[in-house]
Design an enzyme around this catalytic site. Structure first.
Site, PDB file in Angstrom:
ATOM      1  N   GLU A 144       0.970  -1.483   0.067  1.00  0.00           N
ATOM      2  CA  GLU A 144       0.375   0.092   0.234  1.00  0.00           C
ATOM      3  C   GLU A 144       1.036   0.866   0.029  1.00  0.00           C
ATOM      4  OE1 GLU A 144      -1.068  -2.653   2.104  1.00  0.00           O
ATOM      5  OE2 GLU A 144      -2.357  -3.331   0.946  1.00  0.00           O
ATOM      6  N   HIS A 174     -10.818  -6.654   9.197  1.00  0.00           N
ATOM      7  CA  HIS A 174     -11.368  -6.235   7.219  1.00  0.00           C
ATOM      8  C   HIS A 174     -13.549  -5.651   7.787  1.00  0.00           C
ATOM      9  CE1 HIS A 174      -8.303  -9.420   6.803  1.00  0.00           C
ATOM     10  NE2 HIS A 174      -8.244  -8.862   6.192  1.00  0.00           N
TER      11      HIS A 174
END
Lengths: 368, 340
Positions: B70, B139
């Site tokens: 990321e 998540h």
């Protein structure tokens, strides 16, 4: 000789699947004439009155206030002549046993608007009815073919009736070339060519009236008659603040004060109506098209085009709401044509007084 | 009648229409192409839930799969934005924000300010948030408050397919970095969406229901929870006004205040954790600027101050639901009655 009629939930526009009963304007035992307003119904798009399609006595109110019912559901029983309670009860029982809601709009069968490239640009139109000299319905500035939702089915009972979205409006292409009345008139003529129509009755609301007048000026042989509703082009005045404010408004709070001017009854401007208008105004190209058209229609509070000289060529009907805050009803005065004035209606007279407008137009078109 | 498509298709359509309009728009992220174009693979993934499916072949060279870093690809997107491109990067789960926070917080959000307006960063970061998919604590988070806290970012949280398309088009055309938050449980939601291009402006709340008794302010998936509660309450004679913020930054303060001034009561519904959140922010705003209009205390319906549980039963308890909203509404109504 008696007849037992069932009054059912109407279908206003393509997307209506159900309506909420608001208020009963007639009570059990009241006599009813065809065309009387019997009750108020509200949908997610609009509120209006249900008019009786027949005469008689309101004998049984079936739908309760606040009840939400599907299109076609039984609202009331109206009896012409005599009928006993047992006979009425039997009609109600049989109706309710046999009634099947048509389901949601996705599955609903029935006529739908069409879209096609006409003279190089995407146009949407909606046809109902058949036969006779066709009638074309032309909406006004910022409107679309749904402006005729209370009129289109009634008018289509006697002929083929086509309502279109003008360029820059509804689901038609948004880009305009010159952005004037002539361009809009050319588009309507191109649609007539596309549909193989040589001659048609034209009906226009507000700016749509001026579009019809322009067609009559450009191609008089193709116009059987003119029905001009709160029309542009018949006098000097127009509410310039409305035009500018409507074009500039980008959110609900800015839009609402302008939209309420369209109706004599401001309560008709619902949250959903504002949201639908904002959705239209957010489409790419709409802002530019509206600005072009507005500047072509008026300068300040003065209309740019006087089209009264066109009127003598065809039979014409002029309709106005007495409380029109956009274009004054005084423009209907002094015209040498048939005039219907609906004192209690605003600029959207064909929606606010649909029954009176429909009756008047049907009679006019039969004789025209 | 406009056709109906899903929230996911609406996002895909917005991406496709903007990529067609503007060649500087491109997509970068993990699995956004997802094997498409590799030998033997036609159009494999299109993102972990298929949101970008089909775009790889429509726009050759403009849908870029990134390595699992990321920090790397979000940084690349931020850099590209400063150099005249309009990247739409995808942070697969917002929970991974920690791995790229410097690029967002300390770089993208600061450039326009620090360079006196001479640099712009037209970056969109699409990211998936929210609980309810049994995906556990790493998540399932909702970090809208985190983004909203940072000056220089715009934060968008659409609740419907219509808004998803219009707000994403607006986000791509915006010259500032925009965090575009998509709830994973909304992807299959169907709604009417025009085929034409349109944009929905930022900072303009959507009135989804008019009411005089209580104002419900919310955004994202909780909009649907608030509407369900409002429908139930309407049957009991309580009329709620439901405001969908659409964007938490900029925030439509005027609409919130206007509604509370009418109703005198406020319930804020937020799926995020409650401390230093959008819910507390709005409560503070109303307490400061509309105190005189309030007929009783403000209520907040939020997740508790815990991570998202993995247990099904606990996750269901964790997420605000209509019953909790209805209870909160009754509480603010009763507070008025006892005070009167």
């Amino acid at each position: 000789m008696s007849q037992i009629h069932t009054l059912t939930m109407p279908k206003w526009g393509l997307s209506m699947t159900e309506g909420r009963v608001d208020t009963w304007l007639k009570q059990e035992g009241d006599p009813i004439s065809k065309g009387d307003e019997v009750l108020d119904v509200e949908t997610d798009k609009i509120s209006s009155s249900v008019e009786a399609p027949f005469s008689g006595v309101l004998r049984r109110v079936v739908a309760k206030p606040d009840e939400t019912l599907p299109v076609g559901a039984l609202l009331a029983v109206v009896v012409e002549g005599e009928a006993d309670e047992a006979a009425i009860e039997a009609v109600v029982q049989r109706f309710q046993a046999e009634f099947v809601a048509e389901g949601n709009a996705d599955q609903a069968q029935g006529p739908a608007p069409q879209k096609a490239e006409v003279a190089g640009q995407l146009l949407r139109w909606f046809e109902l009815g058949e036969g006779g000299t066709p009638l074309v319905l032309v909406h006004g500035f910022g409107g679309d073919l749904n402006n005729w939702l209370f009129n289109h089915p009634a008018l289509a009972a006697e002929r083929r009736v086509i309502a279109l979205d003008l360029p820059g409006h509804g689901e038609s292409a948004k880009a305009l070339q010159r952005g004037d009345l002539g361009e809009l008139a050319e588009t309507v003529l191109a649609l007539l060519d596309h549909l193989g129509i040589t001659k048609a009755h034209l009906a226009g609301h507000s700016m749509g009236g001026a579009v019809c007048l322009n067609i009559a000026r450009m191609a008089p042989q193709r116009v059987a008659s003119l029905s001009l509703i709160a029309s542009v082009g018949l006098g000097e005045h127009i509410n310039g603040q409305y035009l500018q404010g409507f074009v500039a408004a980008a959110n609900r709070n800015a839009l609402k004060p302008h939209m309420v001017q369209l109706f004599a009854d401001p309560a008709l401007v619902t949250r959903q109506m504002l949201e639908d208008m904002l959705k239209f105004k957010r489409l790419e190209g709409v802002d530019g098209a509206l600005r072009q058209l507005a500047s072509g229609l008026a300068e300040g509070d003065t209309q740019r085009h006087d089209l009264r000289h066109v009127l003598a060529q065809q039979p014409a009907l002029v309709i106005w709401g007495g409380k029109d805050a956009i274009i004054p009803a005084s423009h209907a005065e002094g015209l040498d044509v048939e005039v219907l004035l609906v004192p209690e209606a605003g600029h959207m007279v064909q929606m606010e007084a649909a029954e009176a407008v429909n009756r008047s137009m049907l009679a006019f078109l039969r004789s025209a | 009648m406009a056709r109906k498509i899903s929230y996911q298709q609406a996002i895909n359509e917005a991406l496709a229409q903007e990529m067609r309009r503007d060649e500087s728009v491109f997509i970068i992220g993990e699995d956004v192409a997802g094997g498409a174009g590799a030998p033997g693979e036609d159009d494999a993934w299109g993102g972990v839930l298929g949101v970008t499916k089909g775009l790889y072949h429509q726009f050759p060279g403009r849908v870029l799969d990134a390595p699992l870093s990321e920090l790397g690809y979000v940084g690349a997107a931020v850099g590209a934005a400063t150099q005249g491109l309009r990247p739409v990067c995808e942070l697969m789960f917002v929970d991974f924000a920690g791995c790229c926070l410097d690029q967002i917080l300390n770089q993208a959000a600061k450039f326009r300010y620090m360079f006196g307006g001479k640099a712009v960063t037209p970056l969109v970061m699409r990211t998936m948030y929210g609980a309810g998919l049994r995906a556990a604590a790493q998540h399932s988070q909702m970090l809208t408050s985190l983004w909203t806290h940072i000056p220089g970012l715009k934060v968008v949280c659409p609740s419907s397919p219509y808004d998803a398309k219009g707000l994403l088009i607006q986000a791509i055309r915006d010259n500032d970095p925009v965090i575009f938050c998509e709830h994973k449980l909304l992807y299959s939601l169907q709604g009417e969406v025009p085929e034409e291009v349109y944009s929905v402006p930022f900072g303009e709340a959507n009135y989804l229901r008019d009411g005089d008794d209580v104002t419900l302010v919310t955004y994202g998936r909780m909009v649907h929870v608030a509407l369900e509660a409002a429908n139930n309450l309407a049957r009991q004679g309580i009329d709620c006004e439901v405001l969908d913020l659409r964007t938490t930054s900029p925030l439509d303060e005027d609409s919130i205040l206007e509604s509370v001034e009418k109703t005198g009561r406020l319930v804020v519904i937020d799926e995020a954790n409650p401390r230093c959140s959008v819910a507390t922010d709005i409560s503070a705003l109303v307490a400061q600027k509309a105190f005189a209009a309030l007929k009783g205390p403000i209520e907040m319906v939020t997740a508790p101050h815990t991570p998202v549980p993995f247990s099904d039963a606990l996750e269901d308890l964790y997420i605000p639901d209509a019953a909790k909203v209805e209870a909160a509404v009754r509480k603010v109504i009763d507070a008025k009655r006892s005070a009167a």
